[in-house]
Design an enzyme around this catalytic site. Sequence first.
Site, PDB file in Angstrom:
ATOM      1  N   LYS A   1       0.766  -1.128  -0.017  1.00 41.96           N
ATOM      2  CA  LYS A   1       0.016  -0.089   0.083  1.00 41.96           C
ATOM      3  C   LYS A   1       0.732   1.371  -0.068  1.00 41.96           C
ATOM      4  O   LYS A   1       0.681   2.327  -0.851  1.00 41.96           O
ATOM      5  CB  LYS A   1      -0.846  -0.107   1.334  1.00 41.96           C
ATOM      6  CG  LYS A   1      -1.828  -1.257   1.574  1.00 41.96           C
ATOM      7  CD  LYS A   1      -2.681  -1.281   0.419  1.00 41.96           C
ATOM      8  CE  LYS A   1      -3.612  -2.653   0.755  1.00 41.96           C
ATOM      9  NZ  LYS A   1      -3.064  -4.179   0.901  1.00 41.96           N
TER      10      LYS A   1
ATOM     11  N   LYS B   1      -8.659   1.482   4.480  1.00 41.19           N
ATOM     12  CA  LYS B   1      -8.210   0.006   4.345  1.00 41.19           C
ATOM     13  C   LYS B   1      -6.921  -0.231   5.230  1.00 41.19           C
ATOM     14  O   LYS B   1      -6.154   0.886   5.514  1.00 41.19           O
ATOM     15  CB  LYS B   1      -7.987  -0.424   2.791  1.00 41.19           C
ATOM     16  CG  LYS B   1      -6.856   0.486   2.072  1.00 41.19           C
ATOM     17  CD  LYS B   1      -6.951  -0.212   0.639  1.00 41.19           C
ATOM     18  CE  LYS B   1      -6.265   0.796  -0.305  1.00 41.19           C
ATOM     19  NZ  LYS B   1      -6.211   0.262  -1.643  1.00 41.19           N
TER      20      LYS B   1
ATOM     21  N   ARG C   1      -4.660  -4.772 -13.153  1.00 39.78           N
ATOM     22  CA  ARG C   1      -3.421  -5.158 -12.698  1.00 39.78           C
ATOM     23  C   ARG C   1      -2.541  -5.132 -13.830  1.00 39.78           C
ATOM     24  O   ARG C   1      -2.704  -6.032 -14.941  1.00 39.78           O
ATOM     25  CB  ARG C   1      -3.581  -6.851 -12.255  1.00 39.78           C
ATOM     26  CG  ARG C   1      -2.408  -7.369 -12.026  1.00 39.78           C
ATOM     27  CD  ARG C   1      -1.432  -6.950 -10.947  1.00 39.78           C
ATOM     28  NE  ARG C   1      -1.806  -6.645  -9.882  1.00 39.78           N
ATOM     29  CZ  ARG C   1      -2.117  -7.429  -8.942  1.00 39.78           C
ATOM     30  NH1 ARG C   1      -1.755  -8.869  -8.966  1.00 39.78           N
ATOM     31  NH2 ARG C   1      -2.690  -7.226  -7.547  1.00 39.78           N
TER      32      ARG C   1
ATOM     33  N   ARG D   1      -9.870  -6.095 -13.064  1.00 39.07           N
ATOM     34  CA  ARG D   1     -10.857  -6.979 -12.014  1.00 39.07           C
ATOM     35  C   ARG D   1     -12.159  -6.009 -11.999  1.00 39.07           C
ATOM     36  O   ARG D   1     -11.799  -5.042 -11.308  1.00 39.07           O
ATOM     37  CB  ARG D   1     -10.348  -7.071 -10.766  1.00 39.07           C
ATOM     38  CG  ARG D   1      -9.089  -8.206 -10.863  1.00 39.07           C
ATOM     39  CD  ARG D   1      -7.714  -7.834 -11.405  1.00 39.07           C
ATOM     40  NE  ARG D   1      -7.263  -6.555 -10.913  1.00 39.07           N
ATOM     41  CZ  ARG D   1      -6.380  -6.721  -9.531  1.00 39.07           C
ATOM     42  NH1 ARG D   1      -6.095  -7.819  -9.084  1.00 39.07           N
ATOM     43  NH2 ARG D   1      -5.958  -5.422  -9.396  1.00 39.07           N
TER      44      ARG D   1
ATOM     45  N   ARG E   1     -15.864  -3.641  -4.570  1.00 42.73           N
ATOM     46  CA  ARG E   1     -14.321  -4.024  -4.940  1.00 42.73           C
ATOM     47  C   ARG E   1     -14.179  -4.958  -6.007  1.00 42.73           C
ATOM     48  O   ARG E   1     -15.045  -5.746  -6.446  1.00 42.73           O
ATOM     49  CB  ARG E   1     -14.096  -5.059  -3.583  1.00 42.73           C
ATOM     50  CG  ARG E   1     -14.122  -4.139  -2.292  1.00 42.73           C
ATOM     51  CD  ARG E   1     -13.936  -5.008  -1.085  1.00 42.73           C
ATOM     52  NE  ARG E   1     -14.886  -6.022  -1.090  1.00 42.73           N
ATOM     53  CZ  ARG E   1     -15.126  -7.129  -0.063  1.00 42.73           C
ATOM     54  NH1 ARG E   1     -14.121  -7.190   0.619  1.00 42.73           N
ATOM     55  NH2 ARG E   1     -16.103  -7.853  -0.139  1.00 42.73           N
TER      56      ARG E   1
ATOM     57  N   ASP F   1      -1.369  -2.032  -9.367  1.00 46.82           N
ATOM     58  CA  ASP F   1      -3.008  -1.817  -9.098  1.00 46.82           C
ATOM     59  C   ASP F   1      -3.458  -0.428  -9.701  1.00 46.82           C
ATOM     60  O   ASP F   1      -2.819   0.643  -9.255  1.00 46.82           O
ATOM     61  CB  ASP F   1      -3.645  -2.206  -8.029  1.00 46.82           C
ATOM     62  CG  ASP F   1      -3.549  -3.717  -7.568  1.00 46.82           C
ATOM     63  OD1 ASP F   1      -3.104  -4.363  -8.627  1.00 46.82           O
ATOM     64  OD2 ASP F   1      -3.791  -3.809  -6.525  1.00 46.82           O
TER      65      ASP F   1
ATOM     66  N   GLU G   1      -1.789   0.582  -5.584  1.00 44.60           N
ATOM     67  CA  GLU G   1      -0.782  -0.286  -4.776  1.00 44.60           C
ATOM     68  C   GLU G   1       0.198  -0.856  -5.825  1.00 44.60           C
ATOM     69  O   GLU G   1       0.274  -0.702  -7.087  1.00 44.60           O
ATOM     70  CB  GLU G   1      -1.497  -1.650  -4.577  1.00 44.60           C
ATOM     71  CG  GLU G   1      -2.614  -1.184  -3.356  1.00 44.60           C
ATOM     72  CD  GLU G   1      -3.299  -2.483  -2.777  1.00 44.60           C
ATOM     73  OE1 GLU G   1      -2.658  -3.589  -2.967  1.00 44.60           O
ATOM     74  OE2 GLU G   1      -4.237  -2.605  -2.186  1.00 44.60           O
TER      75      GLU G   1
ATOM     76  N   ASN H   1       2.380  -3.959  -6.102  1.00 45.27           N
ATOM     77  CA  ASN H   1       2.226  -5.540  -5.381  1.00 45.27           C
ATOM     78  C   ASN H   1       3.595  -6.371  -5.691  1.00 45.27           C
ATOM     79  O   ASN H   1       4.205  -6.322  -7.020  1.00 45.27           O
ATOM     80  CB  ASN H   1       1.396  -6.348  -5.912  1.00 45.27           C
ATOM     81  CG  ASN H   1      -0.185  -5.989  -5.581  1.00 45.27           C
ATOM     82  OD1 ASN H   1      -0.823  -6.293  -4.524  1.00 45.27           O
ATOM     83  ND2 ASN H   1      -0.684  -4.949  -6.212  1.00 45.27           N
TER      84      ASN H   1
END
Length: 335
Positions: free
Chosen positions: A144, A179, A228, A243, A251, A291, A299, A301
Amino acid sequence: MPPLLTSCSLFRSALATPMPLDVIVVMDPIGSIKIAKDTTFAMLLEAQRRGHRLHYVLPGGLSLRAGVAMARTAPLTVQDDKAGWFQLGEPTDQAFGPGQVVLMRKDPPVDSEYLYDTHILSVAQAAGAFIVNDPQGLRDFNEKLAALLFPQCCPPTLVSRSAAELKAFVQEHGEAVLKPLDGMGGRSIFRVKAGDPNTNVILETLIADGRLTLAQRFIPGIKDGDKRVLLIDGEPVDYALARIPQGDEFRGNLAAGGRGEGRPLSDRDRWIASQVGPAMKSRGMIFVGLDVIGDYLTEVNVTSPTCVRELDAQFGLNIAALLFDAIERKLAAAQ
């Protein structure tokens, strides 16, 4: 049809005949994965196709003995068959060293045990093993917070332990997503509007015991998907997996029921990748997932980025081949 760059890269892979490597995988239990969606499994299939030897680290199998990084491993073979996708040989103990590629693919949370494993892998790295991704980077880059190293790419964001500050942020922006810093798969993510009577209890839950909480301005573009974007040694794959939230869910995470739809990268996606990619490459983060919602990076990852199997299936790609091209190039350059 895959882009020419991808096709040429795969052609080079087919012609290349590197020396067989020992590919050691640290992952969650292989018997419980879903092979149609598991990116680590795609990596293992490609490594095996190239003639590399696969070794599976048994759960909890990393250790240090007299300062030597060790792993309890079993020889591994894989096949793309949901009726039986792996076979393990007899476990043995082996020391880490040259000629080994270690795929560190354990899922978050990045808790103390995960961090201890990265410390062992740093010792393995010093002994000559090639670690994907670099263990120091795994410790440094919270997924994050890492996005905030590139503020030019991000929506307005606040990270705080103060309920008053976080509540004021929601009030300022009208709607925000709250979050924790250690979540994954869409867990414990809250969408909050200014004046929502649940705001106080949500904040009490998130900041309990003095935990940091992240607040981001809500991005309406989530309705079109949380994309992604995959980076391999700093360079983006030409397609992203969006997504897309389903039903009344905001979400997009696949684990939260989102639908995966592949798309070519937009100009904005490529610009974000150009901002993040060089920094990731310089830190040894060879396989990274960004993301992107709308025009914004949310984000970075680095632990176990996913979506390879879905993109491969939709576009006829072999993204794991691009990854092993990069790994083999780096090993050849280091000789």
